[in-house]
Motif scaffolding. Structure first.
Motif, mmCIF file in Angstrom:
data_model
loop_
_atom_site.group_PDB
_atom_site.id
_atom_site.type_symbol
_atom_site.label_atom_id
_atom_site.label_comp_id
_atom_site.label_asym_id
_atom_site.label_seq_id
_atom_site.Cartn_x
_atom_site.Cartn_y
_atom_site.Cartn_z
ATOM 1 N N GLY A 205 0.795 -1.218 0.000
ATOM 2 C CA GLY A 205 0.000 0.000 0.000
ATOM 3 C C GLY A 205 0.827 1.268 0.000
ATOM 4 O O GLY A 205 0.608 2.169 -0.831
ATOM 5 N N PRO A 206 1.826 1.409 0.885
ATOM 6 C CA PRO A 206 2.664 2.623 0.851
ATOM 7 C C PRO A 206 3.414 2.795 -0.462
ATOM 8 O O PRO A 206 3.526 3.913 -0.985
ATOM 9 C CB PRO A 206 3.626 2.411 2.019
ATOM 10 N N ARG A 207 3.927 1.695 -1.004
ATOM 11 C CA ARG A 207 4.640 1.796 -2.276
ATOM 12 C C ARG A 207 3.696 2.193 -3.402
ATOM 13 O O ARG A 207 4.058 2.992 -4.292
ATOM 14 C CB ARG A 207 5.303 0.460 -2.600
ATOM 15 N N LEU A 208 2.474 1.663 -3.380
ATOM 16 C CA LEU A 208 1.499 2.032 -4.398
ATOM 17 C C LEU A 208 1.138 3.505 -4.293
ATOM 18 O O LEU A 208 1.047 4.211 -5.319
ATOM 19 C CB LEU A 208 0.256 1.154 -4.253
ATOM 20 N N ARG A 209 0.930 4.001 -3.081
ATOM 21 C CA ARG A 209 0.616 5.424 -2.911
ATOM 22 C C ARG A 209 1.784 6.301 -3.329
ATOM 23 O O ARG A 209 1.599 7.372 -3.924
ATOM 24 C CB ARG A 209 0.221 5.687 -1.459
ATOM 25 N N ARG A 210 2.996 5.874 -3.029
ATOM 26 C CA ARG A 210 4.176 6.654 -3.412
ATOM 27 C C ARG A 210 4.329 6.699 -4.931
ATOM 28 O O ARG A 210 4.650 7.749 -5.504
ATOM 29 C CB ARG A 210 5.418 6.056 -2.772
ATOM 30 N N ALA A 211 4.093 5.562 -5.595
ATOM 31 C CA ALA A 211 4.191 5.540 -7.058
ATOM 32 C C ALA A 211 3.106 6.396 -7.695
ATOM 33 O O ALA A 211 3.339 7.056 -8.718
ATOM 34 C CB ALA A 211 4.086 4.097 -7.552
ATOM 35 N N LEU A 212 1.925 6.406 -7.099
ATOM 36 C CA LEU A 212 0.846 7.227 -7.650
ATOM 37 C C LEU A 212 1.109 8.709 -7.437
ATOM 38 O O LEU A 212 0.841 9.539 -8.327
ATOM 39 C CB LEU A 212 -0.480 6.815 -7.011
ATOM 40 N N CYS A 213 1.645 9.067 -6.274
ATOM 41 C CA CYS A 213 1.901 10.484 -5.985
ATOM 42 C C CYS A 213 3.135 11.018 -6.704
ATOM 43 O O CYS A 213 3.285 12.243 -6.842
ATOM 44 C CB CYS A 213 2.065 10.688 -4.476
ATOM 45 N N ALA A 227 -8.195 11.399 -0.336
ATOM 46 C CA ALA A 227 -9.212 10.501 -0.885
ATOM 47 C C ALA A 227 -8.964 9.062 -0.452
ATOM 48 O O ALA A 227 -9.906 8.303 -0.176
ATOM 49 C CB ALA A 227 -9.214 10.602 -2.414
ATOM 50 N N TRP A 228 -7.704 8.666 -0.370
ATOM 51 C CA TRP A 228 -7.370 7.312 0.072
ATOM 52 C C TRP A 228 -7.819 7.085 1.517
ATOM 53 O O TRP A 228 -8.415 6.048 1.832
ATOM 54 C CB TRP A 228 -5.867 7.084 -0.060
ATOM 55 N N GLU A 229 -7.541 8.051 2.383
ATOM 56 C CA GLU A 229 -7.945 7.918 3.784
ATOM 57 C C GLU A 229 -9.472 7.893 3.924
ATOM 58 O O GLU A 229 -10.024 7.143 4.733
ATOM 59 C CB GLU A 229 -7.366 9.080 4.600
ATOM 60 N N ILE A 230 -10.158 8.699 3.130
ATOM 61 C CA ILE A 230 -11.618 8.698 3.172
ATOM 62 C C ILE A 230 -12.159 7.338 2.732
ATOM 63 O O ILE A 230 -13.104 6.795 3.334
ATOM 64 C CB ILE A 230 -12.178 9.826 2.288
ATOM 65 N N ALA A 231 -11.559 6.753 1.688
ATOM 66 C CA ALA A 231 -12.008 5.443 1.214
ATOM 67 C C ALA A 231 -11.814 4.374 2.282
ATOM 68 O O ALA A 231 -12.675 3.501 2.481
ATOM 69 C CB ALA A 231 -11.257 5.066 -0.065
ATOM 70 N N VAL A 232 -10.695 4.434 3.006
ATOM 71 C CA VAL A 232 -10.457 3.461 4.081
ATOM 72 C C VAL A 232 -11.496 3.615 5.193
ATOM 73 O O VAL A 232 -12.064 2.632 5.685
ATOM 74 C CB VAL A 232 -9.026 3.626 4.634
ATOM 75 N N ASP A 233 -11.776 4.855 5.585
ATOM 76 C CA ASP A 233 -12.749 5.093 6.656
ATOM 77 C C ASP A 233 -14.154 4.654 6.244
ATOM 78 O O ASP A 233 -14.871 4.007 7.023
ATOM 79 C CB ASP A 233 -12.754 6.571 7.039
ATOM 80 N N LYS A 234 -14.558 5.000 5.025
ATOM 81 C CA LYS A 234 -15.913 4.659 4.595
ATOM 82 C C LYS A 234 -16.081 3.153 4.397
ATOM 83 O O LYS A 234 -17.136 2.586 4.712
ATOM 84 C CB LYS A 234 -16.261 5.389 3.300
ATOM 85 N N THR A 235 -15.049 2.493 3.893
ATOM 86 C CA THR A 235 -15.133 1.045 3.745
ATOM 87 C C THR A 235 -15.212 0.358 5.103
ATOM 88 O O THR A 235 -15.976 -0.602 5.294
ATOM 89 C CB THR A 235 -13.928 0.522 2.949
ATOM 90 N N GLY A 236 -14.427 0.848 6.065
ATOM 91 C CA GLY A 236 -14.520 0.301 7.415
ATOM 92 C C GLY A 236 -15.884 0.526 8.044
ATOM 93 O O GLY A 236 -16.434 -0.365 8.694
#
Length: 433
Positions: A205-213, A227-236
């Motif tokens: 996950g961190p490597r994927l976010r780093r490559a995307l950013c 947006a990533w943090e919001i997706a994690v919170d809403k999915t939880g």
């Protein structure tokens, strides 16, 4: 001849740069004017190339639709286990090992539950087969008593064994075994693929976010991470609401099964809660079929009671319980949650029904930061309170009162108005002192 010489002299005089170029023939000039423009062949080739690329892209998209859906499911599964993996990684465990431990825990829990249900179901099927002659005798005696017939079990069994529809059913079932086996193998392959993609998304996950950013400017990087943090919170939150609804469903069905004295009531209640909530579209039918089968072994009428309760509870859950719990845990309106499930089912089927609510909640929370909001005035009409005189009846009443008042004013003369002729007679009869 003279006119021709004069025309030539005039043509030579109109040429300011010396000798006049020879005039082309009439046929040659018309041919060049009516020819194809130079840009038209290139435009046609470009249009054909664009159409070909569009057709190729459409074909590739339709071929890869299954893969894209599996990747989407794996992404949301990775978001669901992201909090547990991050918590274990913060305590010093490597992220890959933490993801592996989470997956192992899930596999052990699912395998144990399926094994317990399988042993219970196998025992109940054996019991149904053993008691089937008794059920058949009770049905035959009921039919003979109410319809005055003389049926026997031997005659019914021979009629069933010699019937054509039973032979055709057995033949079709034998030919359909290969299709069922192929579907089972395909489902197992898709499950394995989703598991692998979810593992890679969660572990890296961190490597994927780093490559995307790394391909975005700093301002966009902040938005992507948010947006990533919001997706994690809403999915939880969505999984929490599903787990809560599974608990409520299990308790309700456990109470019913205990009242009916159905065996294995706790296990059946857990089965109904989990399957009905985490398997979309067909989960409700699978969840209700097993308790009905076990209740049928106790009393056939109990199976009807279980069926009626499952149908009524499903309506209560769909229209009352699920919208309210989703509104509190995922923070979206119940109507939006209900509509998103319908839209997701129409677009992606069962998968869309499963991931529609967390996707819509993530999109709503992300776009909500860009919507400028203002303070609302304390107008009673905001709360739905309408003032007096704004309704249709109030307007009609006011119009009638106004007309009635106008009629009384016209009929009664005013005290201030002088009588006719009084002013002139007083003026003529009075003399100055």
């Amino acid at each position: 001849m003279a006119s021709t010489d004069e025309t030539g002299q005039l043509g030579q005089q109109t040429s300011p740069f010396g000798a006049q170029p020879p005039t082309p023939p009439a046929g040659q000039g018309a041919g060049q004017g009516a020819g194809m423009p130079r840009w038209l062949p290139r435009a046609m080739i470009l249009a054909l190339a664009l159409v070909g690329l569009f057709q190729l892209g459409s074909w590739a998209f339709h071929q890869l639709t299954g893969l894209l859906i599996n990747i989407l499911i794996a992404f949301f599964a990775a978001l669901a286990i992201e909090p547990a993996v991050s918590r274990m990684a913060s305590r010093g465990i490597r992220r890959g090992l933490a993801t592996f431990l989470v997956f192992i825990g899930l596999v052990i829990a699912i395998a144990g539950f399926v094994t317990l249900l399988g042993s219970m179901l196998a025992g109940q099927i054996v019991k149904i087969v053993e008691d089937f002659p008794n059920y058949l005798d009770s049905v035959i005696s009921w039919v003979n008593a109410h319809f005055h017939t003389d049926l026997k079990r031997v005659d019914v069994q021979e009629g069933l064994l010699r019937s054509d529809w039973l032979r055709s059913y057995v033949r079709n079932s034998a030919t359909g075994v290969l299709d069922v086996s192929a579907q089972v193998l395909g489902g197992l392959f898709q499950l394995l693929m989703i598991t692998l993609f979810a593992f890679y998304f969660a572990a890296d996950g961190p490597r994927l976010r780093r490559a995307l950013c790394s391909v975005l400017p700093p301002a966009r990087q902040v938005e992507v991470l948010r947006a990533w943090e919001i997706a994690v919170d809403k999915t939880g939150g969505y999984l929490y609401s599903r787990g809560l609804m599974a608990f409520i469903s299990g308790v309700a069905h456990y109470v019913l099964l205990e009242i009916l004295n159905v065996p294995y009531a706790p296990v059946l209640a857990v089965w109904v809660g989990l399957v009905s909530q985490f398997i979309p579209t067909i989960g409700t039918y699978l969840a209700g079929a097993l308790p009905m089968l076990i209740a049928f072994t106790v009393d056939p009428w109990y199976a009807l009671w279980v069926l009626g309760f499952v149908v009524l509870y499903q309506q209560f859950e769909n229209y009352v319980l699920q919208p309210k719990l989703t509104a509190k845990t995922v923070d979206i309106h119940p109507a939006v949650a209900f509509g998103s499930v319908i839209a997701g089912t129409a677009l992606l089927g069962a998968v869309g029904a499963l991931i529609a609510i967390p996707a819509i909640a993530t999109l709503q929370a992300f776009l909500g930061a860009y919507v400028k909001r203002y303070d609302v005035t304390d107008d009673p009409r905001v709360q739905g309170h309408r003032g007096r005189g704004t309704g249709v009846l109030a307007r009609l009443r006011g119009l009638l009162v106004g007309r009635r008042g106008a009629g009384t004013d016209d009929s009664a003369p005013s005290a201030e108005d002088p009588e006719p002729g009084s002013g002139s007679s007083s003026g003529e009869g009075s003399t100055p002192a």
